[in-house]
Write a protein that holds these residues in place. Structure first.
Motif, PDB file in Angstrom:
ATOM      1  N   GLN A 114       0.819  -1.210   0.000  1.00 44.61           N
ATOM      2  CA  GLN A 114       0.000   0.000   0.000  1.00 44.61           C
ATOM      3  C   GLN A 114       0.855   1.262   0.000  1.00 44.61           C
ATOM      4  O   GLN A 114       0.419   2.303  -0.474  1.00 44.61           O
ATOM      5  N   GLN A 115       2.069   1.185   0.568  1.00 39.66           N
ATOM      6  CA  GLN A 115       2.828   2.420   0.789  1.00 39.66           C
ATOM      7  C   GLN A 115       3.836   2.736  -0.305  1.00 39.66           C
ATOM      8  O   GLN A 115       4.123   3.895  -0.566  1.00 39.66           O
TER       9      GLN A 115
ATOM     10  N   THR B 248       4.096   5.747  -3.059  1.00 42.22           N
ATOM     11  CA  THR B 248       3.158   6.789  -2.661  1.00 42.22           C
ATOM     12  C   THR B 248       3.912   7.854  -1.882  1.00 42.22           C
ATOM     13  O   THR B 248       5.090   7.700  -1.571  1.00 42.22           O
TER      14      THR B 248
ATOM     15  N   PHE C  99       3.709   8.394   1.111  1.00 42.30           N
ATOM     16  CA  PHE C  99       4.169   7.878   2.401  1.00 42.30           C
ATOM     17  C   PHE C  99       5.682   7.659   2.363  1.00 42.30           C
ATOM     18  O   PHE C  99       6.408   8.029   3.289  1.00 42.30           O
TER      19      PHE C  99
ATOM     20  N   PHE D  87       0.269  11.113   5.504  1.00 42.79           N
ATOM     21  CA  PHE D  87      -1.189  11.014   5.322  1.00 42.79           C
ATOM     22  C   PHE D  87      -1.545  11.055   3.842  1.00 42.79           C
ATOM     23  O   PHE D  87      -2.393  10.299   3.375  1.00 42.79           O
TER      24      PHE D  87
ATOM     25  N   GLY E  71       0.045   9.993   1.390  1.00 47.45           N
ATOM     26  CA  GLY E  71       0.293   8.681   0.801  1.00 47.45           C
ATOM     27  C   GLY E  71      -0.732   7.655   1.246  1.00 47.45           C
ATOM     28  O   GLY E  71      -1.300   6.929   0.429  1.00 47.45           O
ATOM     29  N   LEU E  72      -0.986   7.598   2.552  1.00 45.35           N
ATOM     30  CA  LEU E  72      -1.939   6.601   3.052  1.00 45.35           C
ATOM     31  C   LEU E  72      -3.337   6.863   2.498  1.00 45.35           C
ATOM     32  O   LEU E  72      -4.148   5.952   2.376  1.00 45.35           O
ATOM     33  N   LEU E  73      -3.613   8.122   2.159  1.00 45.76           N
ATOM     34  CA  LEU E  73      -4.928   8.448   1.613  1.00 45.76           C
ATOM     35  C   LEU E  73      -4.947   8.330   0.095  1.00 45.76           C
ATOM     36  O   LEU E  73      -5.903   8.754  -0.553  1.00 45.76           O
ATOM     37  N   GLY E  74      -3.878   7.769  -0.479  1.00 47.99           N
ATOM     38  CA  GLY E  74      -3.989   7.309  -1.858  1.00 47.99           C
ATOM     39  C   GLY E  74      -3.330   8.136  -2.936  1.00 47.99           C
ATOM     40  O   GLY E  74      -3.660   7.980  -4.106  1.00 47.99           O
ATOM     41  N   MET E  75      -2.380   9.015  -2.591  1.00 51.13           N
ATOM     42  CA  MET E  75      -1.718   9.756  -3.669  1.00 51.13           C
ATOM     43  C   MET E  75      -0.386   9.111  -4.015  1.00 51.13           C
ATOM     44  O   MET E  75       0.497   9.008  -3.174  1.00 51.13           O
ATOM     45  N   PRO E  76      -0.239   8.647  -5.277  1.00 56.12           N
ATOM     46  CA  PRO E  76       1.043   8.085  -5.680  1.00 56.12           C
ATOM     47  C   PRO E  76       2.091   9.181  -5.798  1.00 56.12           C
ATOM     48  O   PRO E  76       1.758  10.363  -5.890  1.00 56.12           O
TER      49      PRO E  76
ATOM     50  N   GLU F 256     -10.968  15.288  -6.459  1.00 52.15           N
ATOM     51  CA  GLU F 256     -11.804  14.267  -5.811  1.00 52.15           C
ATOM     52  C   GLU F 256     -11.027  13.464  -4.764  1.00 52.15           C
ATOM     53  O   GLU F 256     -11.628  12.825  -3.909  1.00 52.15           O
ATOM     54  N   LEU F 257      -9.678  13.506  -4.817  1.00 53.75           N
ATOM     55  CA  LEU F 257      -8.914  12.767  -3.810  1.00 53.75           C
ATOM     56  C   LEU F 257      -9.026  13.410  -2.429  1.00 53.75           C
ATOM     57  O   LEU F 257      -8.715  12.786  -1.415  1.00 53.75           O
ATOM     58  N   GLY F 258      -9.427  14.682  -2.366  1.00 56.24           N
ATOM     59  CA  GLY F 258      -9.595  15.357  -1.073  1.00 56.24           C
ATOM     60  C   GLY F 258      -8.277  15.693  -0.404  1.00 56.24           C
ATOM     61  O   GLY F 258      -8.199  15.787   0.815  1.00 56.24           O
TER      62      GLY F 258
ATOM     63  N   LEU G 142      -3.892  19.159   2.620  1.00 58.86           N
ATOM     64  CA  LEU G 142      -2.644  18.563   3.095  1.00 58.86           C
ATOM     65  C   LEU G 142      -1.486  18.925   2.177  1.00 58.86           C
ATOM     66  O   LEU G 142      -0.379  19.208   2.635  1.00 58.86           O
TER      67      LEU G 142
END
Lengths: 608, 343
Positions: free
Chosen positions: A386-387, A390, A392, A450, A452-457, A466-468, A472
């Motif tokens: 997952q990390q 990203t 992270f 955060f 990274g954990l919330l999904g930004m590569p 839309e990623l919100g 940050l």
């Protein structure tokens, strides 16, 4: 000084010429420091543009291709042109002083290393303005496949321009500089120690330098092989990284990370060495567990070779290799943790003086812990799935390399500045620098975990609203700008105090090691007589070493300058330039210059 | 574990509060922390387990550091500190404690590695995923379906992805379903997960793959079993015959078929539409009207979005292999009508 001391360069020549031909390790150290800091500023500017582009979603400050060039050059610059040579500045200036030597083992090879590094860095960065020479549609044709340059994106088929040529040739040149310096410092530390300077009396910074150089001379050949394969693929049509001809793309990744992970320790061990000098001095206590700190550094150097595939958990090596590399990676956290505890124990019971150097050393500990702990998180392959790739991981590496390596280097700059310039830096500006830098780095890099954990590569030139993640990312950008301001404060401090700071004297800090026994800045010959070392902390121990006289009792021979190192380096750089333009005769002519220069250098009368 | 769960919830609540304070705009569609498949859930459990050890170590060591900094700051007139050089017992202690913590982390890690290694169970839905610069191709051998960018899967049925690349290295990542796996030419990697909630889950390529890496999006549509069956039925159906098309759509079909100058500017050079063309370089458009996005999730598949894509794909996606063709506005209107009719 009244006696016949041979000065470094003939007095009739100009100042510029004396720097060009210098073989004095101290001058070369200054050249390394100034040049590497200039590249550090350049890499920092690249980072600021990257952060401004990502300050909000769907921003269009720079184009996709420009962004890809910027993050590639930011990584390449910071690793190869900033942190490594900033450490090299300390190796050059400090190590001979710490071991009681008059110079490094091979002074001209040392000059050669510097010039090769300078030319390699200039060639790499000239790509930012070289576009028109290659008929490209843009001014900039900088490398754009990431600092890790994964095959087969780097092949001619997918990267037809000159961008990757600059990268593959520039890195090979820089490898030559690192290897030459690596051998030079190993020989220097092993052979040129003053009488009584046994290995277990070496200052920890010199120890970490020795370990680092062993990693350099073993790791750089690996990336050189990978780069030579790539160069052959791109220039001569071989198929090392060509899938259709039976090549395996993982070959590059294994070679790159087999170099790349030891490289992380090349970047961090010198900073650990600096911290291990600064903490005892400003705690008024010897380093706690000297032997353990040295052995853990050695252990890190050795174990660093057994963890490379943790950069490759997502490539699908299979559960067994993933488990093995997870285990080795977790193991390497132990010697690292041991160092942290020894540093804490060094301060325990001390009298801590919070000079700027000390603040950065403490900042190193505080921030490196964060980088270490996030490192353990993605040492677990499933979590890494997952990390990895990203933000992270971007957060992680910046806690290690900025919070760790760069803060360590700043600690070293503030610590040894008085030795180099003879003047103290301004402590008030130093505290402002540290405070802004500390706040800035945490604003810039902590939110990245955060993000990274919330999904930004990572390595994306833009992202959708839309990623919100707009807020940050904005916070992170503000932090990066704050770091920029802090570096400006440092520049002001350095500029003002280099001429107008308070006079430092031999030893402004009450430190323990040999370099503080001689004047600041040291004379060309360093030591009037080679000292006899009787303990690990010569200036602190009760058994006093013999005093070093102020005036050399007999004439000291200091090697004169030589222009052959810069000529040889120019030959090497010329070969790369010829290859960039696919012009064989330039390559051959430049190779001839290199050969002639090395020959002339070998037969040049040169007193050491 | 139950107790730990409770603490986890509290901490998550605190974390969420912090996020709210910094003003994040609500849900995070690519969050790794809200898994909706077993793969993601296994990883999430492991991550939380490690996370709490990391927090504990962080608090202890930083607290020690702060204590030392305050307690032992230099005081004027204080005696010289004692010159302690080391302590073997302490050294052994702070070597053993991290070692024990790491064993506690390593054991569940290795368990989870084997649990998530992508080996499919009996009866899994097999999908071949092929990465291209910069879009995704999906093939369902079980149904003979080829589609692009939007992966339809069935709630509660395991999906087994077989991943490979047509060009450079990509990485398939739909964070709420689970971890990423690289998509490499010359190799076939595996990824398996069982989605547990119906919905649309966002993802994107995670390995830098060139100029428009950032625009290589994907969607995973987790359908309820009956919706999935209906989708399969639609994808397998033959396209409407040309005669049944509206006049505008028929113009679109003509524009689609037209051989342009240079030939690589023709739609049919790259795209397949069942019974019309056989192009394989670009996404299969046989049922493109049924997708919610175009250009690998770069634009919504609305008349305006599709028209924008057709007008200038390179502006939407820098370096796009689909060139700026120079279609007239009439052609674009007709093509939009035709393509959106392909359901």
């Amino acid at each position: 000084m009244a006696t016949a001391v041979a000065h470094e360069a003939p007095a009739t020549r100009s100042v510029l010429w004396s720097w060009i031909t210098t073989t004095d390790h101290k001058r070369i150290g200054i050249l390394y420091g100034v040049t590497a800091f200039a590249f550090f500023l350049l890499g920092g500017l690249e980072a600021l543009v990257i952060r401004l582009q990502l300050a909000r979603s769907e921003n269009d400050l720079v184009s996709a291709d420009m962004f890809n060039q910027l993050f590639t050059m930011h990584g390449t610059t910071m690793v190869f042109l900033a942190i490594m040579p900033l450490s090299a500045a300390f190796f050059n200036y400090i190590v001979p002083l710490q071991i009681g030597a008059r110079d490094v083992a091979f002074p001209r090879l040392n000059a050669f290393s510097y010039w090769v590094f300078l030319f390699g860095g200039l060639i790499l960065n000239s790509s930012f303005i070289a576009g028109p020479l290659f008929g490209a549609g843009s001014l900039s044709v900088a490398p754009n496949a990431g600092w890790f340059g994964y095959a087969n994106l780097t092949s001619r088929a997918y990267s037809p321009g000159a961008n990757i040529d600059f990268w593959v040739l520039g890195l090979q040149i820089l490898g030559v500089a690192s290897l030459a310096a690596g051998f030079n410092f190993i020989v220097t530390i092993v052979n040129l120690r003053a009488p009584g300077m046994r290995l277990m009396r070496l200052p920890v910074f010199t120890w970490m330098t020795l370990v680092t150089q062993f990693i350099v001379v073993t790791a750089f050949p690996v990336i050189t092989i990978a780069l030579v394969f790539l160069m052959f693929d791109r220039f001569f049509g071989t198929n090392f990284y060509s899938v259709s001809a039976g090549g395996d793309l993982l070959l590059w990744q294994h070679l790159f990370w087999l170099f790349g992970h030891p490289e992380v320790y090349i970047l961090i061990l010198p900073a650990m060495g600096i911290v291990s000098e600064v903490l005892p001095t400003f705690s008024r206590k010897p380093l706690f567990g000297y032997a353990v700190v040295v052995y853990s550094g050695l252990l890190i150097g050795v174990m660093g070779w057994g963890v490379w595939s943790h950069h490759m958990f997502s490539v699908g090596l299979g559960p067994i290799p993933d488990s093995v590399f997870a285990a080795t990676t977790m193991l390497i956290a132990i010697p690292t943790g041991v160092k942290i505890f020894n540093w804490l124990a060094t301060m325990w019971g001390g009298q801590l003086r919070f000079t700027t150097a000390m603040l950065f050393a403490v900042g190193f500990i505080a921030m490196f812990i964060i980088g270490g702990l996030s490192g353990v998180m993605h040492a677990a392959p499933p979590a890494d799935l997952q990390q990895t790739d990203t933000y992270f991981v971007v957060g992680h590496i910046h806690y290690v390399l900025f919070g760790g390596a760069i803060q360590g280097i700043f600690a070293g700059i503030y610590y040894w500045w008085p030795k180099v310039t003879g003047r103290l830096m301004n402590e008030r500006l130093g505290r402002v620098h540290f405070t802004l830098s500390f706040i800035g780095m945490n604003l810039a890099f902590f939110p990245m975990h955060f993000i990274g954990l919330l999904g930004m590569p990572r390595r994306v030139y833009t992202y959708g609203p839309e990623l919100g993640l707009d807020t940050l990312n904005l916070v992170s950008t503000v932090g990066a700008l704050l770091i920029g301001v802090s570096v400006l404060v440092f520049l002001v401090n350095a500029w003002r105090t280099r001429r107008h700071g308070d006079i430092a004297g031999n030893d402004p800090w009450g430190a323990a090691t040999l370099e503080w026994t001689i004047p600041s800045p040291p004379p060309a010959y360093n030591f009037t007589v080679i000292p006899e070392v009787v303990s690990r902390l010569p200036r602190w121990s009760r058994t006093q070493m013999k005093a070093i006289p102020d005036v050399p009792p007999e004439p000291v021979h200091v090697p004169g300058g030589s222009y052959w190192p810069i000529v040889a380096a120019a030959g090497l750089a010329g070969m790369a330039v010829g290859a960039l333009f696919h012009t064989l005769w330039v390559v051959l002519a430049a190779a001839a210059v290199l050969v002639v220069a090395i020959y002339a250098w070998a037969f040049e009368p040169f007193e050491v | 574990m139950a107790l730990l769960r409770g603490q986890t919830q509290t901490a998550l609540a605190l974390g969420a509060l912090m996020m709210w304070v910094v003003g994040c705009q609500g849900p995070f569609p690519q969050s790794t922390l809200a898994p909706t498949a077993d793969f993601g859930a296994h990883i999430d459990d492991l991550f939380r387990w490690i996370f709490w050890f990391a927090v504990a170590v962080f608090v202890v060591v930083e607290a020690l550091l702060v204590y030392v900094l305050i307690r032992y700051r230099a005081r004027p007139g204080a005696p010289e500190p004692e010159r302690v050089h080391g302590n073997t017992l302490l050294e052994i202690g702070w070597t053993m404690v991290p070692a024990i913590i790491l064993i506690l982390i390593a054991a569940p890690t290795i368990q989870t590695i084997f649990r998530t290694d992508g080996t499919p169970a009996e009866g899994a839905l097999e999908v071949d995923v092929i990465g291209h610069q910069w879009w995704w191709e999906y093939r369902y051998p079980e149904f003979g379906i080829t589609t692009a960018n939007e992966l339809h899967v069935q709630q509660g049925r395991q999906v087994s992805l077989r991943l490979t690349s047509q060009d450079v290295i990509h990485s398939f990542w739909a964070p709420r379903l689970g971890g990423k796996r690289d998509v490499i030419a010359g190799r076939t990697n595996r990824l398996a997960f069982t989605p547990d909630s119906v919905g649309v889950f966002l993802g994107q390529c995670a390995e830098f793959c060139g100029e428009s890496h950032a625009k290589m999006g994907l969607r995973v549509m987790v359908d309820a079993p009956e919706d999935f069956a209906a989708w399969v039925e639609r994808e397998r159906s033959a396209p409407a015959p040309a005669e049944s098309l509206s006049a505008l759509a028929r113009q679109g079909l003509e524009a689609f078929r037209l051989v342009r100058e240079p030939a690589s500017n023709s739609c049919i050079a790259c795209h397949a539409v069942q019974a019309v063309s056989f192009g394989v370089l670009g996404p299969n458009l046989s049922h493109v009207g049924g997708r919610t996005t175009v250009g690998a999730a770069a634009l919504p598949n609305t008349p305006a979005g599709l028209a924008q894509w057709l007008r200038d794909p390179v502006a939407v996606k820098p370096g796009s292999k689909m060139p700026r063709i120079g279609l007239t506005e009439d052609e674009i209107t007709a093509l939009v009508a035709y393509l959106q009719g392909l359901r």
